[in-house]
Design a protein around this motif. Structure first.
Motif, PDB file in Angstrom:
ATOM      1  N   UNK A  73     -91.936 -84.819 -25.614  1.00  0.00           N
ATOM      2  CA  UNK A  73     -92.660 -83.571 -25.854  1.00  0.00           C
ATOM      3  C   UNK A  73     -91.858 -82.372 -25.363  1.00  0.00           C
ATOM      4  N   UNK A  74     -91.199 -82.529 -24.239  1.00  0.00           N
ATOM      5  CA  UNK A  74     -90.435 -81.422 -23.671  1.00  0.00           C
ATOM      6  C   UNK A  74     -89.116 -81.204 -24.409  1.00  0.00           C
ATOM      7  N   UNK A  75     -88.473 -82.296 -24.855  1.00  0.00           N
ATOM      8  CA  UNK A  75     -87.165 -82.192 -25.512  1.00  0.00           C
ATOM      9  C   UNK A  75     -87.253 -81.864 -26.990  1.00  0.00           C
ATOM     10  N   UNK A  76     -87.287 -82.901 -27.856  1.00  0.00           N
ATOM     11  CA  UNK A  76     -87.271 -82.661 -29.296  1.00  0.00           C
ATOM     12  C   UNK A  76     -88.426 -81.812 -29.820  1.00  0.00           C
ATOM     13  N   UNK A  77     -89.581 -81.897 -29.177  1.00  0.00           N
ATOM     14  CA  UNK A  77     -90.725 -81.116 -29.648  1.00  0.00           C
ATOM     15  C   UNK A  77     -90.725 -79.700 -29.069  1.00  0.00           C
TER      16      UNK A  77
END
Length: 115
Positions: A73-77
């Motif tokens: 959730x923090x990275x790619x999203x």
């Protein structure tokens, strides 16, 4: 830690990193019916006891499954919550979770589909 734990939650296990292991936190969890699944620290200047290493490894298996969700959730999203007010933050987090669950469902469906 007392501010983070919800006494109305029916799950009793508390999974956390070594930073949360202290006598005060352990006493609070024991007094309030929580089961500590907090990692144990390595003794200074000594090797990690085998029993402790194995216990931490088992705890890590559970924690990693949860932490991968937050990392995705923090990275790619690119999910960042910058709101004013708890209600707005809860709504945004709920929408982020919904989007993650839909992405995960679609990924699982594609894996299951025959070629």
């Amino acid at each position: 830690m007392p501010d983070l734990l919800d006494k109305t939650n029916t799950a009793s296990g508390v999974w956390a990193d070594t930073a949360y292991r202290s006598e005060k936190n352990e006493a609070f969890m024991a007094k309030n019916g929580f089961v500590s699944k907090v990692h144990r620290k390595k003794p200074k200047g000594k090797p990690m006891p085998e029993r402790t290493r194995k216990a931490n490894a088992l705890k890590s298996m559970v924690r990693s499954k949860i932490e991968h969700v937050f990392a995705h959730q923090k990275g790619p999203m690119a999910a960042i919550v910058r709101t004013i007010g708890k209600a707005r933050a809860e709504t945004k987090i709920g929408l982020i979770n919904l989007a993650y669950n839909m992405r995960r469902f679609m990924w699982l469906e594609r894996r299951r589909a025959p070629a």
